[in-house]
Scaffold this active site. Structure first.
Site, PDB file in Angstrom:
ATOM      1  N   ASP A   1      27.346  19.468  46.445  1.00 61.64           N
ATOM      2  CA  ASP A   1      26.734  20.800  46.499  1.00 61.64           C
ATOM      3  C   ASP A   1      27.175  21.632  45.294  1.00 61.64           C
ATOM      4  O   ASP A   1      28.290  22.157  45.260  1.00 61.64           O
ATOM      5  CB  ASP A   1      27.141  21.483  47.816  1.00 61.64           C
ATOM      6  CG  ASP A   1      26.479  22.848  48.002  1.00 61.64           C
ATOM      7  OD1 ASP A   1      25.797  23.319  47.080  1.00 61.64           O
ATOM      8  OD2 ASP A   1      26.670  23.434  49.080  1.00 61.64           O
TER       9      ASP A   1
ATOM     10  N   GLU B   1      28.801  24.984  53.814  1.00 62.57           N
ATOM     11  CA  GLU B   1      27.480  24.686  53.247  1.00 62.57           C
ATOM     12  C   GLU B   1      27.155  23.183  53.248  1.00 62.57           C
ATOM     13  O   GLU B   1      26.054  22.797  53.677  1.00 62.57           O
ATOM     14  CB  GLU B   1      27.367  25.280  51.843  1.00 62.57           C
ATOM     15  CG  GLU B   1      27.267  26.804  51.873  1.00 62.57           C
ATOM     16  CD  GLU B   1      27.590  27.469  50.548  1.00 62.57           C
ATOM     17  OE1 GLU B   1      27.765  26.745  49.550  1.00 62.57           O
ATOM     18  OE2 GLU B   1      27.670  28.706  50.514  1.00 62.57           O
TER      19      GLU B   1
ATOM     20  N   LYS C   1      29.174  36.915  45.172  1.00 57.71           N
ATOM     21  CA  LYS C   1      29.821  35.944  46.062  1.00 57.71           C
ATOM     22  C   LYS C   1      31.144  35.449  45.484  1.00 57.71           C
ATOM     23  O   LYS C   1      32.082  35.144  46.230  1.00 57.71           O
ATOM     24  CB  LYS C   1      28.868  34.775  46.305  1.00 57.71           C
ATOM     25  CG  LYS C   1      29.393  33.690  47.236  1.00 57.71           C
ATOM     26  CD  LYS C   1      28.297  32.675  47.499  1.00 57.71           C
ATOM     27  CE  LYS C   1      28.784  31.514  48.337  1.00 57.71           C
ATOM     28  NZ  LYS C   1      27.678  30.581  48.653  1.00 57.71           N
TER      29      LYS C   1
ATOM     30  N   ASP D   1      21.814  31.182  54.341  1.00 58.89           N
ATOM     31  CA  ASP D   1      22.562  30.633  53.211  1.00 58.89           C
ATOM     32  C   ASP D   1      22.766  31.796  52.243  1.00 58.89           C
ATOM     33  O   ASP D   1      21.855  32.167  51.499  1.00 58.89           O
ATOM     34  CB  ASP D   1      21.756  29.504  52.558  1.00 58.89           C
ATOM     35  CG  ASP D   1      22.392  28.994  51.258  1.00 58.89           C
ATOM     36  OD1 ASP D   1      23.533  29.388  50.951  1.00 58.89           O
ATOM     37  OD2 ASP D   1      21.716  28.219  50.543  1.00 58.89           O
TER      38      ASP D   1
END
Length: 584
Positions: A169, A147, A70, A8
């Site tokens: 999420d 994810e 990211k 992850d």
């Protein structure tokens, strides 16, 4: 074949897992924690730090510390440090290299393959950038998985009963919501939606700005001009956010924060949960539209949901949980760890890619995963219209072909503009590539028949091919973008990463050797002192000479420029000193 690890790769923290005896386990990081900060730093001595070590020194080295990279994946962002430009893929690769090393230390064997997760709403370029980062880190990325889907896979392994699940999420930098159906060993994504620029980082920034304003009101000092002070305030903001998930207030105390008009100033403030919720109310509200969109696309009402799973550290915020209750009418499930479930799901998928069978709880059937593409794919046609070939939430992998023709007479080539997004006009969508198909047979406008095929693999990555049906000439097209790294850039980054890995190991060896050398010299000096009167002149002279030689070599050794040859010379000097000191 070695183990396939699940990673992850998060905005704030990353996590790595592996399946052992059919069960995913989290691999602890170098510091012993179950997650690793997604932070990279370069010290002024030339040392590279990753993870907890990088995060700890951020306040004293803010301009050379990189976090939340990211959010820049698949863009032209880069940062220049010591004359070298680093793209988001390269920085992410450094985090991945650390996770790879942690996994190898845990397993006691080399790791070369991985499944890496991405936000469901990542576009084609961002997915490819993540895959490139894995390559740079020395990993063969077997699969890119969304994810929320990964979290549902982790949940579904132990909860096989048929049900529709919403995965909400909210992480450090991105927000995704997916509607997933679990039934009879099948985990099928029905719809997904999200926001790639919404998460805990935004909450931290709101607190940071509030603290800066309050400090200026009380002290007249502008903290935004002090890099080191701002880094301390950001760290305090993040900590206060975490405290407010369990407490009604947080005390923020930062002594000796900055100097203003010759006076040293301190921050001493109380920040309440109510103040925090007021600051982020509009940000939390932004999660509502993707939730409504995903439910609508899936064709279900909130009442039909069996479970609502909360994923990502930001879902620990009470106001976020309250919003989820309001949107769904459901009490969020607490059956999964929001920090670990995504990595565990990736490890489960990695295990199946190794050829292992994983059976869903309560069934005798192997798990089957059906994911979707998050955004529609189109090409630009006459008038600037975005003509869709693949609709969003199409099950992966998928392939679709359509016939197009020329707009001008006797046209020998066509420009094909590939887009990703939901808007009707091309200019309002994301360009993910352009290419030119040449060698079309000359004919009046509208006569040539050009078949364009979109092929999306299980990673959600698009490949395009085109064929002139009249001549039968076929050509595969590789879409390139200014935002992507070229093959040459990737290969150079791989070489640089290998050099860095070598340098890191050499520095680590050097620190151990220098430590041993210092201890040896100290012990020898002590013995010389104790046996001063017993030793003959020649022995004493030889030992002292060997101590001086070793001392000179260690003084000349700089960790940022140390070489294998220098280490070998120091080791030889240590051997000579040990030999001459035997007579003491």
């Amino acid at each position: 074949m070695g183990k396939v690890i699940g990673i992850d790769l998060g905005t704030t923290n990353s996590c790595v897992s592996v399946a052992e005896n059919g069960e995913p386990v989290i691999i602890p990081g170098a510091s012993g924690s179950m997650t690793t900060p997604s932070v990279v730093a370069f010290t002024k001595k030339g040392e590279r730090l990753v993870g907890e070590a990088a995060r700890r020194q951020a306040a004293t080295n803010p301009e050379r510390t990189i976090s939340s990279v990211k959010r820049h994946m698949g863009t032209e962002w880069s940062t220049r440090i010591d004359g070298t430009d680093y793209k988001a893929q390269t920085i992410s690769a450094m985090v991945l290299m650390q996770l790879k090393k942690d996994a190898e230390d845990f397993l006691g064997a080399p790791v070369t393959e991985a499944v890496i997760t991405v936000p469901a709403y990542f576009n084609n370029i961002q997915r490819q950038a993540t895959k490139d980062a894995g390559r740079i880190a020395g990993l063969n990325v077997k699969r890119i998985i969304n994810e929320p889907t990964s979290a549902a896979l982790s949940y579904g392994l132990n909860h096989g009963e048929p049900q529709k699940v919403m995965v909400y999420d909210l992480g450090g930098g991105t927000f995704d919501v997916s509607i997933i159906e679990i039934g009879e060993g099948v985990i099928e994504v029905l719809a997904t939606a999200g926001d790639n620029h919404l998460g805990g980082d935004d909450f931290d920034e709101r607190i940071t700005q509030w603290l800066v304003r309050r400090f200026k009101e009380e002290n007249g000092a502008d903290l935004t001009r002090d890099f080191a002070a701002m880094q301390r305030v950001r760290e305090a903001a993040e900590q206060a956010k975490k405290e407010l998930s369990a407490s009604e207030s947080a005390h923020i105390m930062l002594p000796y924060l900055t100097q203003h008009r010759g006076e040293m100033l301190h921050m001493d403030l109380t920040f309440t949960r109510g103040q925090f919720q007021d600051l982020i109310e509009d940000l939390i509200e932004r999660t509502a539209q993707p939730v409504h969109s995903a439910l609508s696309d899936a064709g279900i009402a909130p009442a039909e949901l069996g479970r609502v799973l909360l994923v990502g550290g930001s879902t620990r915020i009470p106001a976020v949980q309250e919003k989820v209750r309001a949107l769904t009418g459901k009490e969020p499930s607490r059956n999964i760890n929001p920090d670990e479930c995504v990595a565990k799901g990736a490890a489960i998928l990695g295990s199946t890619l190794e050829g292992n069978s994983l059976v869903a709880a309560g069934t005798d059937k192997n798990l089957l995963l059906l994911d979707v593409t998050p955004l529609s794919l189109s090409i630009e046609t006459v008038g600037g219209v975005a003509t869709r070939l693949i609709e969003r939430n199409s099950t992966l992998p998928t392939r679709y072909s359509r016939i197009f023709s020329t707009a001008a007479p006797y046209q020998r080539s066509v420009d094909i503009h590939v887009l990703q997004g939901e808007r009707p006009m091309a200019r309002d969508n994301k360009t993910i590539g352009k290419f030119k198909l040449k060698g079309i047979k000359a004919a009046p406008a509208g006569v040539p028949q050009i078949e364009v095929t979109f092929d999306i693999d299980a990673n959600g990555i698009l490949k395009v091919s085109a064929r002139d049906l009249d001549t039968g000439k076929q050509q595969s097209i590789t879409i390139t973008s200014n935002d992507s790294m070229s093959e040459d850039e990737i290969q150079q980054a791989i070489r640089d990463a290998q050099v860095y890995a070598g340098q890191d190991q050499t520095r680590k060896d050097a620190m151990e050797v220098l430590g041993d050398a210092q201890r040896l010299m100290a012990e020898t000096e002590q013995k010389l002192k104790e046996k001063k009167k017993e030793l003959d002149r020649g022995t004493k002279k030889q030992v002292k000479a060997d101590v001086n030689r070793l001392n000179k070599l260690t003084m000349k050794c700089r960790l940022d420029k140390v070489t294998e040859a220098q280490l070998a010379e120091i080791k030889e000097a240590m051997r000579q000193l040990e030999e001459s000191a035997r007579s003491l």
